[in-house]
Design a protein around this motif. Structure first.
Motif, PDB file in Angstrom:
ATOM      1  N   GLN A 109      41.289  41.500  41.704  1.00 35.60           N
ATOM      2  CA  GLN A 109      41.820  40.141  41.699  1.00 35.60           C
ATOM      3  C   GLN A 109      41.607  39.447  40.356  1.00 35.60           C
ATOM      4  O   GLN A 109      40.531  39.526  39.776  1.00 35.60           O
ATOM      5  N   THR A 139      42.168  34.872  50.041  1.00 35.87           N
ATOM      6  CA  THR A 139      42.638  35.883  49.098  1.00 35.87           C
ATOM      7  C   THR A 139      44.155  35.862  49.016  1.00 35.87           C
ATOM      8  O   THR A 139      44.731  35.984  47.935  1.00 35.87           O
ATOM      9  N   ARG A 143      46.382  35.355  45.720  1.00 37.12           N
ATOM     10  CA  ARG A 143      47.425  36.309  45.318  1.00 37.12           C
ATOM     11  C   ARG A 143      48.720  35.580  44.981  1.00 37.12           C
ATOM     12  O   ARG A 143      49.441  35.970  44.064  1.00 37.12           O
TER      13      ARG A 143
END
Length: 156
Positions: A109, A139, A143
């Protein structure tokens, strides 16, 4: 200056080149880097990689924002690391992080792993996530921002 390299997976990293360049401390993210989100299994290929690195004198750590769980491979883990913030990892690995040229972060990430490495002042290798369909809600939001960032970079 922190260097960022991108590869498909941890198995596409030239670890011999890293070792030869002086890297000795490897900080791996777990979820979607080593295995899918919430897994407790370290895949055989990753375990062999860790064993190989250890046989060459390297130190392996897993640094995860995930909840504590018992992995099926013996490796030091810092759970709930609060990446990208580096305070918990600095507290646990203080002496090791003083040799910044020996440290590399490996994760999937931008807004956690890559930024975490930047805040530590160490090199980072960004891998593609193993499975985006099974991730924490936070998350998934990050993204979305990663995709926007990538599009903006491509436009330049």
């Amino acid at each position: 200056m922190t260097k960022v390299k991108k590869v498909q997976s941890i198995h596409d990293i030239d670890f011999d080149k890293l070792l030869n360049s002086g890297k000795r401390i490897f900080l791996f993210d777990f979820d979607n880097t080593i295995n899918v989100w919430r897994s407790t299994h370290v895949p055989e290929q990753a375990a062999k990689l860790f064993d190989y690195l250890k046989s060459k004198g390297a130190e392996i750590y897993i640094v995860s924002n995930g909840r504590k769980r018992n992995l099926d491979y013996e490796v030091p883990v810092i759970w709930r690391a609060f990446k990208p913030f580096a305070f918990k990892v600095r507290l646990k690995l203080n002496q090791k992080l003083k040799r910044k040229e020996e440290v590399v972060v490996i994760g999937d990430q931008v807004f956690t792993d890559v930024l975490f490495a930047k805040l530590l002042g160490v090199d980072v290798i960004k891998v593609e996530p193993l499975d985006k369909s099974k991730e924490a809600f936070g998350t998934k939001i990050l993204r979305l921002f990663e995709n926007i960032l990538h599009r903006l970079i491509k436009q330049r």
